[in-house]
Enzyme design. Structure first.
Site, PDB file in Angstrom:
ATOM      1  N   GLN A  92       0.796  -1.227   0.000  1.00  0.00           N
ATOM      2  CA  GLN A  92       0.000   0.000   0.000  1.00  0.00           C
ATOM      3  C   GLN A  92       0.829   1.277   0.000  1.00  0.00           C
ATOM      4  OE1 GLN A  92      -3.137   0.306  -0.545  1.00  0.00           O
ATOM      5  NE2 GLN A  92      -3.821  -1.818  -0.320  1.00  0.00           N
ATOM      6  N   SER A 105       2.854  -5.237  -5.012  1.00  0.00           N
ATOM      7  CA  SER A 105       1.834  -5.779  -5.915  1.00  0.00           C
ATOM      8  C   SER A 105       1.500  -4.755  -6.985  1.00  0.00           C
ATOM      9  CB  SER A 105       0.575  -6.142  -5.129  1.00  0.00           C
ATOM     10  OG  SER A 105      -0.407  -6.704  -5.974  1.00  0.00           O
ATOM     11  N   CYS A 153      -9.850  -8.254   0.414  1.00  0.00           N
ATOM     12  CA  CYS A 153      -9.619  -9.689   0.489  1.00  0.00           C
ATOM     13  C   CYS A 153     -10.509 -10.352   1.526  1.00  0.00           C
ATOM     14  CB  CYS A 153      -8.151  -9.972   0.824  1.00  0.00           C
ATOM     15  SG  CYS A 153      -7.005  -9.249  -0.354  1.00  0.00           S
TER      16      CYS A 153
END
Length: 389
Positions: A179, A199, A325
């Site tokens: 993040q 990611s 998630c």
């Protein structure tokens, strides 16, 4: 119906520049990078060019960059790989209760395998106290995993103060930087960590690709078995199109970060100020200053977060109640619970995460809809009536 997407911490759209960088690898440069003939060598050259560029952008050596399927795999590889490779030294792992579930579930797996895991408490601001970390380290501690910026609140850890303690104790330090990457500037050596996860789809790249940074000399074992890809560290044919997209996304993030961060900070600040002016009985979770510029986590008294999400969605405004998630579950946020937010406010929390496509008109529309829906839901809430409002 107008739509306003305010859940960029869950995922981001692939922006045109990234898509264009990916396209040649679907139709022209499609070889397997492990093949020795010309198409394979072409793919291998492109793969290493991407690795070199990512390393340059992150301030590390290309030999320390390993491409994975995303943040979850990178977290699993770092924590389990180091823990098992160093289990003769010890079986003690340290983390915090506000980590992404990829970290928490990895630690729970290790506990089932006979490892001891210490979960450090956090302050009401969601921060790990360096003194608590120092006290928790034991002679058999092998790895510490503390995230850089929290996915639910956006709160940023003082990572260097934690990695300094780990280095003094000779303990490996992993950070989930999923993040923070693309939102705040950093070079890996300045953080002082040994392992780091990234990611692509959190920074306008494609889903299904990420980076595991592993500092040279780190004792770690592969976590999935197969061929000798990624220099024997991560089996599986490299997703070259995805890696090209990740590389371009990292490049754009570095290029545009100052401008985008200023825009997102101004936008989220205005959004928060308007909520404060127009909606009573709210609480900001975590410090307003010490956060990534795009993220706000706000609790609304006597409101169920799930009801609010669905109500807003029907009006075209998309937000979440925490990590995407786990948003299918009805459990309260483990992050806010660890921060000792009152249970009723935990259930009434929403995460607003802005992105580069959002506009000031989006802010106005979202506030208008939010104000109406909060009033409507509170008008039928016995809890709000009982509180004397």
């Amino acid at each position: 119906m107008r739509t306003v997407y305010l859940d960029h911490n869950a995922t981001t759209p692939v922006i045109p520049e990234v898509l264009q960088a990916m396209l040649p690898y679907f139709t022209d440069i499609y070889g397997n990078a492990s093949s020795i003939y010309s198409k394979g060598r072409e793919a291998k050259s492109a793969l290493e060019d991407c690795r070199n560029k990512c390393a340059e952008l992150l301030g590390c050596s290309p030999s320390e960059i390993f491409f994975t399927s995303g943040g979850t795999e990178s977290d699993n590889y770092a924590i389990k790989g180091v823990a098992f490779a160093n289990r003769k030294k010890g079986r003690h792992v340290i983390t915090s209760p506000i980590e992404h579930h990829a970290v928490i579930r990895s630690c729970e797996f290790l506990q089932k395998e006979g490892f001891d895991v210490t979960y450090l408490p956090v302050t009401s601001e969601g921060l790990v106290d360096p003194d608590e970390l120092r006290k928790a380290i034991r002679i058999d501690t092998t790895i510490i995993s503390i995230m850089y910026a929290n996915n639910e609140t956006g709160i940023i850890q003082d990572l260097k103060s934690l990695t300094d303690i780990a280095r003094e104790a000779g303990v490996y330090f992993h950070t989930d930087a999923v993040q923070s990457t693309g939102k705040i500037p950093y070079k890996i050596p300045e953080l002082g960590c040994d392992l780091l996860s990234i990611s692509a789809h959190k920074l306008y790249g494609p889903k299904g690709v990420g980076i595991a940074y592993v500092k040279s000399g780190t004792k770690i074992q592969p976590w999935n078995q197969g061929g000798g890809h990624e220099r024997g560290r991560r089996a599986g044919t490299e997703n070259l199109a995805g890696i090209a997209g990740l590389t371009k996304a990292l490049e754009i993030a570095g290029r545009d970060m100052e401008k985008e961060a200023a825009k997102l900070k101004a936008m989220s600040t205005r959004f928060y100020n308007l909520i404060m002016e127009r909606i009573p009985d709210i609480r900001l979770n975590g410090s307003f200053e010490n956060r990534v510029p795009n993220t706000l986590n706000i609790s609304f008294k006597a409101i169920e977060g799930e009801s609010m999400i669905l109500s807003l969605d029907m009006k075209g405004v998309m937000v979440s109640s925490g990590s995407a998630c786990t948003s299918g579950a009805t459990e309260p946020s483990h992050v806010l619970m660890a921060m000792k937010v009152p249970a009723d406010l935990v259930h009434g929390s929403l995460r607003f995460s802005f992105g580069r496509v959002n506009t000031e008109d989006d802010v106005d529309y979202a506030i208008e809809i939010l104000e109406k829906e909060v009033k409507r839901l509170r008008s039928i809430s016995p809890l709000y009536a009982q509180s004397g409002n």
